[in-house]
Design an enzyme around this catalytic site. Sequence first.
Site, PDB file in Angstrom:
ATOM      1  N   ASN A   1       0.854  -1.197   0.000  1.00  0.00           N
ATOM      2  CA  ASN A   1       0.000   0.000   0.000  1.00  0.00           C
ATOM      3  C   ASN A   1       0.888   1.246   0.000  1.00  0.00           C
ATOM      4  O   ASN A   1       2.114   1.140  -0.036  1.00  0.00           O
ATOM      5  CB  ASN A   1      -0.951  -0.024   1.208  1.00  0.00           C
ATOM      6  CG  ASN A   1      -0.176  -0.065   2.510  1.00  0.00           C
ATOM      7  OD1 ASN A   1       0.504   0.881   2.854  1.00  0.00           O
ATOM      8  ND2 ASN A   1      -0.265  -1.194   3.218  1.00  0.00           N
TER       9      ASN A   1
ATOM     10  N   LYS B   1       8.403 -17.092 -10.974  1.00  0.00           N
ATOM     11  CA  LYS B   1       7.576 -16.009 -11.514  1.00  0.00           C
ATOM     12  C   LYS B   1       6.353 -16.578 -12.252  1.00  0.00           C
ATOM     13  O   LYS B   1       6.507 -17.510 -13.065  1.00  0.00           O
ATOM     14  CB  LYS B   1       8.436 -15.176 -12.480  1.00  0.00           C
ATOM     15  CG  LYS B   1       7.727 -13.977 -13.037  1.00  0.00           C
ATOM     16  CD  LYS B   1       8.636 -13.220 -13.993  1.00  0.00           C
ATOM     17  CE  LYS B   1       7.822 -12.200 -14.768  1.00  0.00           C
ATOM     18  NZ  LYS B   1       8.517 -11.699 -15.943  1.00  0.00           N
TER      19      LYS B   1
ATOM     20  N   PHE C   1      -4.463   3.185  14.835  1.00  0.00           N
ATOM     21  CA  PHE C   1      -4.834   4.153  13.808  1.00  0.00           C
ATOM     22  C   PHE C   1      -6.034   3.593  13.056  1.00  0.00           C
ATOM     23  O   PHE C   1      -6.299   2.389  13.092  1.00  0.00           O
ATOM     24  CB  PHE C   1      -3.673   4.384  12.832  1.00  0.00           C
ATOM     25  CG  PHE C   1      -2.791   5.540  13.220  1.00  0.00           C
ATOM     26  CD1 PHE C   1      -1.979   5.458  14.333  1.00  0.00           C
ATOM     27  CD2 PHE C   1      -2.783   6.714  12.466  1.00  0.00           C
ATOM     28  CE1 PHE C   1      -1.170   6.523  14.702  1.00  0.00           C
ATOM     29  CE2 PHE C   1      -1.976   7.783  12.823  1.00  0.00           C
ATOM     30  CZ  PHE C   1      -1.169   7.688  13.937  1.00  0.00           C
TER      31      PHE C   1
ATOM     32  N   LYS D   1     -13.273   0.240  16.231  1.00  0.00           N
ATOM     33  CA  LYS D   1     -11.905  -0.287  16.405  1.00  0.00           C
ATOM     34  C   LYS D   1     -11.475  -0.223  17.871  1.00  0.00           C
ATOM     35  O   LYS D   1     -10.814  -1.135  18.365  1.00  0.00           O
ATOM     36  CB  LYS D   1     -10.925   0.475  15.514  1.00  0.00           C
ATOM     37  CG  LYS D   1     -10.947  -0.113  14.119  1.00  0.00           C
ATOM     38  CD  LYS D   1     -10.119   0.581  13.094  1.00  0.00           C
ATOM     39  CE  LYS D   1     -10.374  -0.151  11.774  1.00  0.00           C
ATOM     40  NZ  LYS D   1     -10.224   0.628  10.597  1.00  0.00           N
TER      41      LYS D   1
HETATM   42  O1  PMT Z   1       2.908   6.173   6.445  1.00  0.00           O
HETATM   43  P1  PMT Z   1       2.265   7.443   5.924  1.00  0.00           P
HETATM   44  O2  PMT Z   1       2.469   7.643   4.442  1.00  0.00           O
HETATM   45  O3  PMT Z   1       2.677   8.642   6.730  1.00  0.00           O
HETATM   46  O4  PMT Z   1       0.691   7.299   6.098  1.00  0.00           O
HETATM   47  C1  PMT Z   1       0.115   7.286   7.371  1.00  0.00           C
HETATM   48  C2  PMT Z   1      -1.059   6.290   7.464  1.00  0.00           C
HETATM   49  C3  PMT Z   1      -2.202   6.757   6.573  1.00  0.00           C
HETATM   50  C4  PMT Z   1      -0.591   4.891   7.033  1.00  0.00           C
HETATM   51  C5  PMT Z   1      -1.473   6.270   8.981  1.00  0.00           C
HETATM   52  O5  PMT Z   1      -1.907   7.573   9.331  1.00  0.00           O
HETATM   53  C6  PMT Z   1      -2.579   5.279   9.223  1.00  0.00           C
HETATM   54  O6  PMT Z   1      -3.768   5.562   9.120  1.00  0.00           O
HETATM   55  N1  PMT Z   1      -2.188   4.022   9.600  1.00  0.00           N
HETATM   56  C7  PMT Z   1      -3.098   2.891   9.778  1.00  0.00           C
HETATM   57  C8  PMT Z   1      -3.412   2.298   8.436  1.00  0.00           C
HETATM   58  C9  PMT Z   1      -4.321   1.083   8.549  1.00  0.00           C
HETATM   59  O7  PMT Z   1      -3.875  -0.006   8.311  1.00  0.00           O
HETATM   60  O8  PMT Z   1      -5.521   1.345   8.978  1.00  0.00           O
HETATM   61  P2  PMT Z   1      -6.679   0.243   9.227  1.00  0.00           P
HETATM   62  O9  PMT Z   1      -7.868   1.054   9.525  1.00  0.00           O
HETATM   63  O10 PMT Z   1      -6.719  -0.713   8.094  1.00  0.00           O
HETATM   64  O11 PMT Z   1      -6.161  -0.538  10.502  1.00  0.00           O
HETATM   65  C10 PMT Z   1      -6.521  -0.164  11.819  1.00  0.00           C
HETATM   66  C11 PMT Z   1      -5.428  -0.433  12.793  1.00  0.00           C
HETATM   67  O12 PMT Z   1      -5.173  -1.835  12.851  1.00  0.00           O
HETATM   68  C12 PMT Z   1      -4.085   0.213  12.463  1.00  0.00           C
HETATM   69  O13 PMT Z   1      -3.486   0.666  13.651  1.00  0.00           O
HETATM   70  C13 PMT Z   1      -3.272  -0.926  11.853  1.00  0.00           C
HETATM   71  O14 PMT Z   1      -1.859  -0.762  12.106  1.00  0.00           O
HETATM   72  C14 PMT Z   1      -3.827  -2.133  12.594  1.00  0.00           C
HETATM   73  N2  PMT Z   1      -3.794  -3.403  11.831  1.00  0.00           N
HETATM   74  C15 PMT Z   1      -4.500  -3.568  10.690  1.00  0.00           C
HETATM   75  C16 PMT Z   1      -4.485  -4.788  10.043  1.00  0.00           C
HETATM   76  C17 PMT Z   1      -3.715  -5.833  10.578  1.00  0.00           C
HETATM   77  N3  PMT Z   1      -3.646  -7.015   9.983  1.00  0.00           N
HETATM   78  N4  PMT Z   1      -3.035  -5.641  11.719  1.00  0.00           N
HETATM   79  C18 PMT Z   1      -3.059  -4.454  12.352  1.00  0.00           C
HETATM   80  O15 PMT Z   1      -2.418  -4.288  13.391  1.00  0.00           O
END
Ligand code: PMT
Length: 406
Positions: free
Chosen positions: A209, A288, A322, A336
Amino acid sequence: MLQGKTIVLGITGGIAAYKAAAVCSKLSQSGADVRVVMTESATKFIAPLTFQAISRNRVIVDTFDEEDPSVIAHIDLADRADAVVIAPATANFLAKTALGLGDDMLSTTLLATRAPILVAPAMNVHMYAHVTVQTHMEQLRARGVRFVEPGEGFLACGYTGKGRLAEPEHIVDELMRMFKMKSELSGKKVLVTAGATVERIDPVRYLTNDSSGKMGFAVAAAARDRGARVTVIAGRTSVEPPSGVDVIRVESAEEMLHAALSKFGDADIVVKAAAVADYRPVRTEQKKIKKSEQHLSLELERTTDILKELGNRKTHQVLVGFAAETHELERQAMAKIASKRCDLVVANDVTIPGAGFSADTNEVSIFDTNGLVEKLPLQSKRDAAERIVTLAAGLLAERSGGKQGR
Ligand code: PMT
Protein backbone atom coordinates in the site's frame (compact mmCIF):
# COMPACT_ATOMS: atom_id res chain seq x y z
CA MET A 1 15.09 23.97 35.37
CA LEU A 2 17.77 25.87 33.45
CA GLN A 3 20.33 25.72 36.25
CA GLY A 4 23.64 24.45 34.87
CA LYS A 5 22.28 23.96 31.35
CA THR A 6 24.35 25.18 28.41
CA ILE A 7 22.13 27.25 26.16
CA VAL A 8 23.44 28.44 22.82
CA LEU A 9 21.68 31.70 22.02
CA GLY A 10 21.85 32.44 18.29
CA ILE A 11 21.13 36.00 17.21
CA THR A 12 20.51 36.89 13.57
CA GLY A 13 20.32 40.25 11.84
CA GLY A 14 16.97 41.90 12.43
CA ILE A 15 15.95 44.96 14.38
CA ALA A 16 14.56 42.69 17.12
CA ALA A 17 18.18 41.65 17.87
CA TYR A 18 18.19 44.26 20.64
CA LYS A 19 15.47 42.26 22.44
CA ALA A 20 17.82 39.26 22.52
CA ALA A 21 19.67 41.08 25.31
CA ALA A 22 16.62 40.54 27.53
CA VAL A 23 16.44 36.87 26.48
CA CYS A 24 20.13 36.47 27.31
CA SER A 25 19.66 38.17 30.67
CA LYS A 26 16.66 36.01 31.64
CA LEU A 27 18.51 32.85 30.68
CA SER A 28 21.58 33.89 32.72
CA GLN A 29 19.42 34.83 35.71
CA SER A 30 17.81 31.37 35.52
CA GLY A 31 21.21 29.81 36.06
CA ALA A 32 21.97 28.82 32.46
CA ASP A 33 25.45 28.99 30.98
CA VAL A 34 24.61 31.13 27.94
CA ARG A 35 26.86 30.92 24.88
CA VAL A 36 25.99 33.63 22.40
CA VAL A 37 26.63 33.21 18.68
CA MET A 38 25.84 36.17 16.42
CA THR A 39 25.68 36.46 12.66
CA GLU A 40 27.65 39.32 11.05
CA SER A 41 24.35 41.10 10.32
CA ALA A 42 23.23 40.84 13.95
CA THR A 43 26.33 42.78 15.03
CA LYS A 44 25.07 45.74 12.93
CA PHE A 45 22.07 46.02 15.30
CA ILE A 46 23.67 45.35 18.68
CA ALA A 47 27.26 44.94 19.84
CA PRO A 48 28.66 41.55 20.89
CA LEU A 49 30.03 43.27 24.00
CA THR A 50 26.47 43.64 25.32
CA PHE A 51 26.02 39.87 25.30
CA GLN A 52 29.50 39.23 26.64
CA ALA A 53 28.73 41.44 29.63
CA ILE A 54 25.35 39.78 30.28
CA SER A 55 26.42 36.17 29.73
CA ARG A 56 29.96 36.53 31.10
CA ASN A 57 31.08 34.43 28.15
CA ARG A 58 32.94 35.23 24.96
CA VAL A 59 30.58 35.93 22.03
CA ILE A 60 31.42 34.13 18.78
CA VAL A 61 30.72 35.65 15.37
CA ASP A 62 33.44 34.28 13.10
CA THR A 63 33.57 30.52 12.38
CA PHE A 64 37.33 30.78 12.04
CA ASP A 65 37.78 32.44 15.39
CA GLU A 66 39.28 29.26 16.86
CA GLU A 67 40.48 30.34 20.27
CA ASP A 68 41.10 26.89 21.74
CA PRO A 69 43.32 24.71 19.50
CA SER A 70 42.24 21.51 21.30
CA VAL A 71 38.69 21.72 19.86
CA ILE A 72 36.86 22.83 16.71
CA ALA A 73 34.76 25.72 17.99
CA HIS A 74 31.40 25.04 16.28
CA ILE A 75 31.53 21.27 16.94
CA ASP A 76 32.50 21.82 20.56
CA LEU A 77 29.66 24.28 21.06
CA ALA A 78 27.19 22.02 19.25
CA ASP A 79 28.15 19.08 21.47
CA ARG A 80 28.01 21.06 24.70
CA ALA A 81 24.60 22.61 24.04
CA ASP A 82 21.62 21.33 26.03
CA ALA A 83 19.43 23.49 23.79
CA VAL A 84 19.81 26.08 21.05
CA VAL A 85 17.59 29.16 20.97
CA ILE A 86 17.54 31.38 17.87
CA ALA A 87 16.04 34.78 18.70
CA PRO A 88 15.40 36.61 16.52
CA ALA A 89 15.43 34.37 13.44
CA THR A 90 15.25 36.22 10.12
CA ALA A 91 13.62 34.91 6.91
CA ASN A 92 17.12 34.46 5.48
CA PHE A 93 18.25 32.38 8.45
CA LEU A 94 15.14 30.18 8.29
CA ALA A 95 15.81 29.52 4.59
CA LYS A 96 19.45 28.68 5.25
CA THR A 97 18.55 26.34 8.09
CA ALA A 98 15.82 24.60 6.09
CA LEU A 99 18.31 24.03 3.27
CA GLY A 100 21.08 22.93 5.62
CA LEU A 101 23.56 25.64 4.57
CA GLY A 102 26.54 26.15 6.83
CA ASP A 103 28.32 29.35 5.93
CA ASP A 104 28.82 30.99 9.32
CA MET A 105 29.33 30.08 12.97
CA LEU A 106 25.63 29.89 13.82
CA SER A 107 24.53 27.81 10.82
CA THR A 108 27.42 25.33 11.20
CA THR A 109 26.67 24.97 14.92
CA LEU A 110 23.02 24.26 14.12
CA LEU A 111 23.99 21.61 11.58
CA ALA A 112 26.32 19.91 14.05
CA THR A 113 24.13 19.93 17.14
CA ARG A 114 21.84 17.16 18.31
CA ALA A 115 20.33 19.38 20.98
CA PRO A 116 16.71 20.53 20.72
CA ILE A 117 16.26 23.78 18.80
CA LEU A 118 13.81 26.58 19.60
CA VAL A 119 13.34 29.33 17.02
CA ALA A 120 11.67 32.72 17.53
CA PRO A 121 11.16 34.37 14.12
CA ALA A 122 10.79 38.15 13.74
CA MET A 123 10.29 40.05 10.50
CA ASN A 124 7.94 42.22 8.47
CA VAL A 125 4.31 40.98 8.37
CA HIS A 126 4.37 40.25 4.61
CA MET A 127 7.73 38.51 4.83
CA TYR A 128 6.40 36.31 7.63
CA ALA A 129 3.30 35.39 5.62
CA HIS A 130 5.37 34.69 2.48
CA VAL A 131 4.93 31.16 1.20
CA THR A 132 8.68 30.42 1.22
CA VAL A 133 9.05 31.48 4.87
CA GLN A 134 6.04 29.36 5.85
CA THR A 135 7.33 26.41 3.80
CA HIS A 136 10.76 26.59 5.43
CA MET A 137 9.17 26.75 8.88
CA GLU A 138 7.02 23.75 8.01
CA GLN A 139 10.10 21.79 6.88
CA LEU A 140 11.94 22.65 10.07
CA ARG A 141 8.92 21.75 12.20
CA ALA A 142 8.78 18.37 10.50
CA ARG A 143 12.41 17.88 11.59
CA GLY A 144 11.54 18.55 15.20
CA VAL A 145 12.49 22.24 15.43
CA ARG A 146 10.11 24.12 17.73
CA PHE A 147 8.88 27.64 17.15
CA VAL A 148 7.74 30.50 19.33
CA GLU A 149 5.31 32.32 17.05
CA PRO A 150 5.86 36.05 16.61
CA GLY A 151 3.39 38.40 18.23
CA GLU A 152 1.08 40.87 16.49
CA GLY A 153 1.39 44.63 16.78
CA PHE A 154 3.31 47.64 15.55
CA LEU A 155 6.45 46.61 13.65
CA ALA A 156 9.66 48.61 13.30
CA CYS A 157 9.10 48.72 9.51
CA GLY A 158 5.93 50.79 10.07
CA TYR A 159 3.41 48.00 9.40
CA THR A 160 1.06 46.57 11.98
CA GLY A 161 0.58 42.79 12.03
CA LYS A 162 2.23 39.49 12.89
CA GLY A 163 6.01 39.63 12.95
CA ARG A 164 7.15 41.03 16.31
CA LEU A 165 9.62 38.87 18.19
CA ALA A 166 7.78 37.01 20.97
CA GLU A 167 8.32 38.54 24.39
CA PRO A 168 11.60 37.39 26.05
CA GLU A 169 9.66 35.86 29.03
CA HIS A 170 7.57 33.87 26.59
CA ILE A 171 10.68 32.56 24.79
CA VAL A 172 12.28 31.47 28.06
CA ASP A 173 8.99 29.87 29.25
CA GLU A 174 8.81 27.93 26.00
CA LEU A 175 12.38 26.73 26.50
CA MET A 176 11.53 25.52 30.00
CA ARG A 177 8.46 23.74 28.63
CA MET A 178 10.74 22.04 26.11
CA PHE A 179 13.02 20.76 28.89
CA LYS A 180 10.03 19.59 30.91
CA MET A 181 8.71 17.67 27.90
CA LYS A 182 12.13 16.14 27.33
CA SER A 183 11.87 14.27 30.61
CA GLU A 184 8.16 13.43 30.29
CA LEU A 185 8.78 9.89 29.02
CA SER A 186 12.22 9.38 30.46
CA GLY A 187 12.72 5.74 31.43
CA LYS A 188 9.66 4.68 29.39
CA LYS A 189 9.63 2.40 26.37
CA VAL A 190 7.61 3.31 23.32
CA LEU A 191 6.94 0.87 20.49
CA VAL A 192 5.83 2.28 17.14
CA THR A 193 4.95 0.52 13.89
CA ALA A 194 5.40 2.42 10.64
CA GLY A 195 5.19 1.98 6.89
CA ALA A 196 3.60 -0.62 4.65
CA THR A 197 3.72 -4.38 4.81
CA VAL A 198 4.61 -6.35 1.68
CA GLU A 199 2.92 -9.66 0.88
CA ARG A 200 4.75 -11.65 -1.79
CA ILE A 201 2.83 -13.17 -4.71
CA ASP A 202 5.89 -14.50 -6.50
CA PRO A 203 9.61 -13.51 -6.57
CA VAL A 204 8.89 -10.27 -8.45
CA ARG A 205 5.35 -9.27 -7.43
CA TYR A 206 3.71 -8.32 -4.18
CA LEU A 207 0.69 -6.68 -2.52
CA THR A 208 1.42 -3.50 -0.60
CA ASN A 209 0.00 0.00 0.00
CA ASP A 210 0.99 3.67 -0.16
CA SER A 211 2.22 4.13 3.41
CA SER A 212 5.50 6.07 3.44
CA GLY A 213 6.31 5.63 7.12
CA LYS A 214 6.15 9.41 7.71
CA MET A 215 3.36 9.27 10.29
CA GLY A 216 4.91 6.45 12.32
CA PHE A 217 8.36 8.02 12.17
CA ALA A 218 6.93 11.37 13.33
CA VAL A 219 5.39 9.62 16.36
CA ALA A 220 8.73 7.89 17.05
CA ALA A 221 10.61 11.21 16.88
CA ALA A 222 8.09 12.93 19.16
CA ALA A 223 8.42 10.13 21.75
CA ARG A 224 12.23 10.17 21.46
CA ASP A 225 12.29 13.92 22.10
CA ARG A 226 10.42 13.32 25.37
CA GLY A 227 13.15 11.04 26.61
CA ALA A 228 11.57 7.65 25.75
CA ARG A 229 13.54 4.66 24.53
CA VAL A 230 11.85 4.11 21.17
CA THR A 231 11.70 1.02 18.99
CA VAL A 232 10.19 1.29 15.54
CA ILE A 233 9.04 -1.78 13.66
CA ALA A 234 9.11 -0.59 10.07
CA GLY A 235 7.78 -2.20 6.94
CA ARG A 236 8.47 -0.70 3.53
CA THR A 237 9.05 3.05 3.85
CA SER A 238 10.04 5.81 1.47
CA VAL A 239 11.72 8.03 4.06
CA GLU A 240 14.57 7.50 6.52
CA PRO A 241 13.69 6.71 10.15
CA PRO A 242 14.54 9.38 12.71
CA SER A 243 17.92 9.17 14.42
CA GLY A 244 18.21 7.94 17.98
CA VAL A 245 15.57 5.20 17.76
CA ASP A 246 15.99 1.43 17.37
CA VAL A 247 14.65 0.17 14.07
CA ILE A 248 13.51 -3.38 13.33
CA ARG A 249 12.90 -3.92 9.63
CA VAL A 250 10.17 -6.34 8.57
CA GLU A 251 8.44 -7.17 5.32
CA SER A 252 5.16 -9.01 5.79
CA ALA A 253 2.30 -8.67 8.28
CA GLU A 254 3.41 -11.99 9.77
CA GLU A 255 6.94 -10.65 10.39
CA MET A 256 5.50 -7.46 11.88
CA LEU A 257 3.30 -9.56 14.17
CA HIS A 258 6.27 -11.54 15.52
CA ALA A 259 8.40 -8.42 16.00
CA ALA A 260 5.54 -6.61 17.77
CA LEU A 261 4.82 -9.54 20.08
CA SER A 262 8.50 -9.83 21.02
CA LYS A 263 8.64 -6.16 22.11
CA PHE A 264 5.12 -5.73 23.50
CA GLY A 265 5.68 -7.04 27.05
CA ASP A 266 8.31 -4.40 27.80
CA ALA A 267 6.55 -1.46 26.16
CA ASP A 268 4.73 1.31 28.05
CA ILE A 269 3.13 2.93 25.02
CA VAL A 270 2.44 1.22 21.69
CA VAL A 271 1.41 3.22 18.62
CA LYS A 272 0.35 1.23 15.57
CA ALA A 273 0.68 3.67 12.68
CA ALA A 274 1.69 1.04 10.11
CA ALA A 275 -0.62 0.16 7.25
CA VAL A 276 -0.83 -3.60 7.57
CA ALA A 277 -2.20 -5.88 4.86
CA ASP A 278 -5.55 -7.41 5.81
CA TYR A 279 -5.11 -10.18 3.23
CA ARG A 280 -2.14 -12.07 1.81
CA PRO A 281 -1.84 -14.62 -1.00
CA VAL A 282 -2.58 -18.12 0.24
CA ARG A 283 0.49 -19.31 -1.68
CA THR A 284 3.70 -17.47 -2.55
CA GLU A 285 4.90 -18.91 -5.86
CA GLN A 286 8.60 -19.76 -5.88
CA LYS A 287 8.85 -19.02 -9.62
CA LYS A 288 7.58 -16.01 -11.51
CA ILE A 289 3.96 -16.52 -12.60
CA LYS A 290 3.85 -16.69 -16.41
CA LYS A 291 0.97 -15.16 -18.32
CA SER A 292 -1.29 -17.72 -19.95
CA GLU A 293 -5.06 -17.51 -19.47
CA GLN A 294 -7.09 -14.33 -20.02
CA HIS A 295 -7.91 -14.17 -16.31
CA LEU A 296 -5.88 -15.01 -13.26
CA SER A 297 -7.38 -15.41 -9.80
CA LEU A 298 -5.34 -14.93 -6.70
CA GLU A 299 -6.63 -16.62 -3.60
CA LEU A 300 -6.15 -14.45 -0.52
CA GLU A 301 -6.44 -15.22 3.16
CA ARG A 302 -6.75 -12.99 6.22
CA THR A 303 -3.59 -11.92 8.00
CA THR A 304 -3.54 -11.78 11.78
CA ASP A 305 -4.86 -8.48 13.13
CA ILE A 306 -1.76 -7.41 15.07
CA LEU A 307 -3.47 -4.58 16.92
CA LYS A 308 -6.26 -6.89 18.07
CA GLU A 309 -3.71 -9.47 19.18
CA LEU A 310 -1.90 -6.80 21.22
CA GLY A 311 -5.21 -5.58 22.64
CA ASN A 312 -5.95 -9.10 23.89
CA ARG A 313 -2.57 -9.31 25.62
CA LYS A 314 -2.63 -5.77 27.03
CA THR A 315 -1.68 -5.41 30.69
CA HIS A 316 -0.18 -2.02 31.64
CA GLN A 317 0.42 -0.70 28.11
CA VAL A 318 -1.29 2.35 26.61
CA LEU A 319 -2.36 1.05 23.21
CA VAL A 320 -2.90 3.51 20.36
CA GLY A 321 -4.31 2.31 17.06
CA PHE A 322 -4.83 4.15 13.81
CA ALA A 323 -7.83 4.01 11.51
CA ALA A 324 -7.42 4.87 7.84
CA GLU A 325 -10.96 5.55 6.65
CA THR A 326 -12.77 6.94 3.63
CA HIS A 327 -16.17 7.40 5.33
CA GLU A 328 -17.95 7.23 8.70
CA LEU A 329 -14.77 8.13 10.58
CA GLU A 330 -16.28 8.22 14.06
CA ARG A 331 -18.26 5.00 13.76
CA GLN A 332 -15.27 3.09 12.38
CA ALA A 333 -12.90 4.54 15.00
CA MET A 334 -15.21 3.67 17.89
CA ALA A 335 -15.70 0.15 16.50
CA LYS A 336 -11.91 -0.29 16.41
CA ILE A 337 -11.51 0.98 19.98
CA ALA A 338 -13.99 -1.64 21.15
CA SER A 339 -12.92 -4.61 19.03
CA LYS A 340 -9.15 -4.08 19.42
CA ARG A 341 -9.17 -2.90 23.06
CA CYS A 342 -7.32 0.33 22.21
CA ASP A 343 -6.99 3.24 24.63
CA LEU A 344 -6.89 5.72 21.78
CA VAL A 345 -7.62 5.52 18.07
CA VAL A 346 -6.23 8.11 15.68
CA ALA A 347 -8.56 8.30 12.71
CA ASN A 348 -7.59 9.89 9.43
CA ASP A 349 -9.90 10.42 6.49
CA VAL A 350 -7.51 9.42 3.73
CA THR A 351 -9.68 11.07 1.04
CA ILE A 352 -8.86 14.59 2.30
CA PRO A 353 -6.12 16.24 0.18
CA GLY A 354 -2.94 16.49 2.28
CA ALA A 355 -4.11 13.83 4.74
CA GLY A 356 -3.30 10.14 5.15
CA PHE A 357 -0.90 8.18 2.97
CA SER A 358 2.43 9.68 1.83
CA ALA A 359 1.62 13.35 2.54
CA ASP A 360 3.80 15.43 4.89
CA THR A 361 0.64 16.61 6.62
CA ASN A 362 -2.33 14.88 8.21
CA GLU A 363 -5.75 15.75 9.57
CA VAL A 364 -6.66 13.44 12.40
CA SER A 365 -9.37 12.97 14.98
CA ILE A 366 -8.42 11.22 18.20
CA PHE A 367 -10.96 9.03 19.99
CA ASP A 368 -10.94 7.27 23.34
CA THR A 369 -13.43 4.84 24.83
CA ASN A 370 -15.85 7.72 25.53
CA GLY A 371 -15.78 9.20 22.03
CA LEU A 372 -14.05 12.12 20.33
CA VAL A 373 -11.18 13.59 22.37
CA GLU A 374 -9.81 16.04 19.81
CA LYS A 375 -10.26 16.90 16.18
CA LEU A 376 -6.96 18.35 14.97
CA PRO A 377 -6.64 20.63 11.95
CA LEU A 378 -4.56 19.77 8.87
CA GLN A 379 -0.98 20.14 10.12
CA SER A 380 2.46 18.59 9.78
CA LYS A 381 2.62 14.92 10.74
CA ARG A 382 5.15 15.94 13.38
CA ASP A 383 2.69 18.35 15.02
CA ALA A 384 -0.08 15.74 14.93
CA ALA A 385 2.38 13.23 16.40
CA GLU A 386 3.18 15.61 19.26
CA ARG A 387 -0.49 15.71 20.23
CA ILE A 388 -0.87 11.93 19.96
CA VAL A 389 2.18 11.38 22.19
CA THR A 390 0.98 14.02 24.69
CA LEU A 391 -2.36 12.23 25.05
CA ALA A 392 -0.76 8.79 25.32
CA ALA A 393 1.78 10.06 27.88
CA GLY A 394 -1.09 11.63 29.85
CA LEU A 395 -2.92 8.28 29.98
CA LEU A 396 0.27 6.52 31.04
CA ALA A 397 0.83 9.05 33.84
CA GLU A 398 -2.81 8.73 34.99
CA ARG A 399 -2.40 4.97 35.03
CA SER A 400 0.72 5.12 37.17
CA GLY A 401 -0.96 7.51 39.59
CA GLY A 402 0.73 10.71 38.39
CA LYS A 403 -1.17 13.73 37.16
CA GLN A 404 -0.52 15.01 33.71
CA GLY A 405 -2.53 17.58 31.80
CA ARG A 406 -3.91 16.72 28.41
O1 PMT B 1 2.91 6.17 6.44
P1 PMT B 1 2.26 7.44 5.92
O2 PMT B 1 2.47 7.64 4.44
O3 PMT B 1 2.68 8.64 6.73
O4 PMT B 1 0.69 7.30 6.10
C1 PMT B 1 0.11 7.29 7.37
C2 PMT B 1 -1.06 6.29 7.46
C3 PMT B 1 -2.20 6.76 6.57
C4 PMT B 1 -0.59 4.89 7.03
C5 PMT B 1 -1.47 6.27 8.98
O5 PMT B 1 -1.91 7.57 9.33
C6 PMT B 1 -2.58 5.28 9.22
O6 PMT B 1 -3.77 5.56 9.12
N1 PMT B 1 -2.19 4.02 9.60
C7 PMT B 1 -3.10 2.89 9.78
C8 PMT B 1 -3.41 2.30 8.44
C9 PMT B 1 -4.32 1.08 8.55
O7 PMT B 1 -3.87 -0.01 8.31
O8 PMT B 1 -5.52 1.35 8.98
P2 PMT B 1 -6.68 0.24 9.23
O9 PMT B 1 -7.87 1.05 9.52
O10 PMT B 1 -6.72 -0.71 8.09
O11 PMT B 1 -6.16 -0.54 10.50
C10 PMT B 1 -6.52 -0.16 11.82
C11 PMT B 1 -5.43 -0.43 12.79
O12 PMT B 1 -5.17 -1.83 12.85
C12 PMT B 1 -4.09 0.21 12.46
O13 PMT B 1 -3.49 0.67 13.65
C13 PMT B 1 -3.27 -0.93 11.85
O14 PMT B 1 -1.86 -0.76 12.11
C14 PMT B 1 -3.83 -2.13 12.59
N2 PMT B 1 -3.79 -3.40 11.83
C15 PMT B 1 -4.50 -3.57 10.69
C16 PMT B 1 -4.48 -4.79 10.04
C17 PMT B 1 -3.71 -5.83 10.58
N3 PMT B 1 -3.65 -7.02 9.98
N4 PMT B 1 -3.03 -5.64 11.72
C18 PMT B 1 -3.06 -4.45 12.35
O15 PMT B 1 -2.42 -4.29 13.39
